[in-house]
Design an enzyme around this catalytic site. Structure first.
Site, mmCIF file in Angstrom:
data_model
loop_
_atom_site.group_PDB
_atom_site.id
_atom_site.type_symbol
_atom_site.label_atom_id
_atom_site.label_comp_id
_atom_site.label_asym_id
_atom_site.label_seq_id
_atom_site.Cartn_x
_atom_site.Cartn_y
_atom_site.Cartn_z
ATOM 1 C CB CYS A 322 -102.475 31.983 25.085
ATOM 2 S SG CYS A 322 -101.943 33.369 25.621
ATOM 3 C CB ALA A 323 -103.190 29.139 19.638
ATOM 4 N N GLY A 324 -101.350 27.421 21.703
ATOM 5 C CA GLY A 324 -100.859 26.093 21.875
ATOM 6 C C GLY A 324 -101.528 25.302 22.844
ATOM 7 N N GLY A 327 -105.775 22.786 19.996
ATOM 8 C CA GLY A 327 -107.194 22.119 20.023
ATOM 9 C C GLY A 327 -108.286 23.193 20.217
ATOM 10 C CD GLU A 347 -98.042 29.104 22.190
ATOM 11 O OE1 GLU A 347 -97.133 29.421 23.014
ATOM 12 O OE2 GLU A 347 -99.273 28.945 22.592
ATOM 13 C CG ASP A 373 -94.954 39.285 24.694
ATOM 14 O OD1 ASP A 373 -95.950 38.778 25.290
ATOM 15 O OD2 ASP A 373 -94.096 39.812 25.231
ATOM 16 C CG ASP A 391 -106.791 28.001 27.070
ATOM 17 O OD1 ASP A 391 -107.108 27.942 28.135
ATOM 18 O OD2 ASP A 391 -106.679 27.006 26.327
ATOM 19 C CB CYS A 444 -107.300 24.325 32.467
ATOM 20 S SG CYS A 444 -107.730 22.665 32.865
#
Length: 513
Positions: A322-324, A327, A347, A373, A391, A444
């Site tokens: 889930c790269a977006g 960073g 993504e 997906d 992430d 996060c």
């Protein structure tokens, strides 16, 4: 991940271009040095006679107008302050002092909104739900100036009244004047005491003092309790109301010595991170062609936990699931490149996939970016990757310093709604690992329902095919300083009050051979 279920803003940048430096710990706190100075300057220039000599009766200083517009947009259209504010500042061509004031007023008001609402309700003798929303925004902005900055009382009140005249009715103008003058007659400490007298229990008292919804207070207490640190709750809540540092990452193998010399002090923990003391961070990103970029130190540690969990073997295949916005993918790609491995970024959302490609443009080689997906990766690419970073989409409660409006936007239901997606992603990622491969599950958010509970469920369902690694030992092995991490949890929880990072959660899982 710091975005919500719709995969909205997930910028790892430190707020806006004009860096917020307020130090609003509670209703009694004062602003930090820079905003205070900017506020004094602005208060001197915002009254009659500013610049032109004769300001109109309804004059509103540009910094206050921009702060109000951003606060209103956050309320009306779920705008993200850290994206909208720098755009408004740039369009208005504010000077440094006014940009700093606009930033302090915006972030300070959004952070302390819950506390200010209680003050306003007492001063107005009515619940804030009975006040027109546009006027309530004006009152919140005025209350922040009166209680947490050194802006002159007449400037705070008079320009708030002018704002009210422009966005509300004639009667609202008098109401605004009366409420703010009532607030101005008592000190910040006196208002704090009055607010806390009305608290109904311990959680409500903490929610009032530190301006957090009570459900978040309870969630943070539970997370700290899991580590035996429940006594740090007030420190954590206070840290959420302090402006975050501007952290930069120098991409390993790409950043030059000259790039690093421009970045200032090294981060306390990340071996590739720096703290920018002054200057425009985005100018540095452009000047170095992306070899350095803005990234929270906690995000750096999360990516490095995967890349440095064990020595890299040339030919390894890595996936950022889930790269977006990219960073962590850029840091992982740099680490992979240095060790002879290859990274694929994924993504699902096309607009965010474009951000990932932009973030990866600093790499000499093209990094593939998929748009599939993530919950299907176990079926489409079984036993394919040596290392995977997940992430995961989450509530973002660990980044409230940078996105203060998120505390008022999120609800307990969001946690439950995300659980299914988080579980689906972690299950799929484990299936996509090669035997012996490593997964880094990262959020996060410190909410235990998004962290420990998701990991525990995945391990149970794997029925012995997955084990937790000593994540704390891995992170401490590359950290430049002691992180003071519990040694027996199998995971790492970083904290704003203890580590100065966003509240990143990291667990390393290994698939059995």
């Amino acid at each position: 991940m710091s975005d919500d279920h719709t995969r909205g803003d997930r910028s790892e940048a430190a707020g806006s271009g004009a860096v917020p430096t307020g130090d609003v710990r509670s209703g009694t706190a004062r602003s930090g040095g820079s905003p205070t100075g900017a506020a004094r300057s602005a208060s001197a220039s915002s009254g009659a006679g500013a610049r032109t000599g004769h300001a109109p009766a309804d004059f509103v200083q540009p910094a206050r107008r921009i702060a109000y517009e951003v606060i209103a947009a956050v309320r009306e259209s779920d705008a993200y302050a850290n994206l909208l504010l720098p755009t408004r500042i740039q369009r208005a061509a504010l000077n440094t002092a006014d940009a700093a004031l606009a930033t302090e007023l915006t972030y300070g008001t959004l952070r302390m909104q819950g506390f200010y609402d209680r003050v306003i309700a007492l001063a107005a003798n009515r619940p804030v739900t009975a006040i027109d929303p546009a006027i309530l925004d004006v009152l919140r902005l005025g209350a922040h100036q009166l209680l947490a900055t050194r802006v002159a009382t007449h400037a705070a009140v008079n320009e708030s009244v002018s704002l009210a005249k422009q966005v509300g009715s004639r009667s609202a103008t008098g109401f605004t004047n009366g409420v703010l003058r009532t607030i101005s007659r008592s000190s910040a400490k006196e208002w704090r005491d009055l607010v806390l007298e009305g608290a109904v229990n311990v959680d409500d008292r903490l929610a009032a003092e530190f301006s957090h919804p009570a459900w978040i207070v309870r969630a943070f207490r539970q997370s700290l309790r899991a580590e035996g640190h429940e006594g740090e709750l007030a420190d954590l809540l206070a840290a959420d109301n302090m402006a975050a540092k501007v952290n930069m990452v120098a991409l390993p193998g790409l950043a030059t010595d000259a790039d690093r010399e421009r970045l200032g002090l090294a981060d306390e923990f990340s071996p590739v991170g720096y703290v920018l003391d002054s200057g425009d961070p985005y100018h540095l990103v452009t000047a170095t062609d992306g070899r350095v970029r803005v990234q929270d130190e906690g995000s750096q540690i999360a990516a490095l936990a995967l890349s440095r969990a064990r020595p890299i073997v040339a030919g390894e295949r890595w996936l950022d699931l889930c790269a977006g916005p990219g960073g962590k993918a850029a840091l992982l790609a740099s680490e992979a490149r240095a060790g002879g491995a290859e990274l694929v970024a994924n993504e699902l959302v096309p607009a965010r996939a474009t951000l990932v490609r932009t973030a990866l443009a600093a790499l000499p080689e093209t990094v593939p970016v998929w748009e599939i997906d993530g919950t299907t990766i176990g079926q489409t690419h079984p036993e394919t990757f040596d290392r995977i970073l997940l992430d995961a989409p989450c509530t973002g409660l660990g980044a409230l310093r940078r996105r203060p409006e998120a505390r008022w936007r999120k609800q307990p239901k969001d946690v439950a709604d995300l659980a299914g997606l988080q579980s689906g992603l972690i299950d799929a990622a484990l299936l996509a690992l090669k035997p012996g491969g490593i997964l880094a599950y990262v959020t996060c958010s410190p909410h235990t329902a998004e962290t420990r509970a998701i990991v525990a469920l995945a391990v149970r369902k794997a029925d012995g095919a997955v084990t937790a690694l000593d994540t704390a030992a891995v992170v401490q092995s590359f950290s430049a300083a002691n992180l003071d991490l519990p040694a027996d949890t199998g995971s790492v929880q970083l904290w704003p009050h203890r580590h100065g990072t966003d509240a990143m959660f990291i667990t390393l899982l290994q698939r059995a051979l």
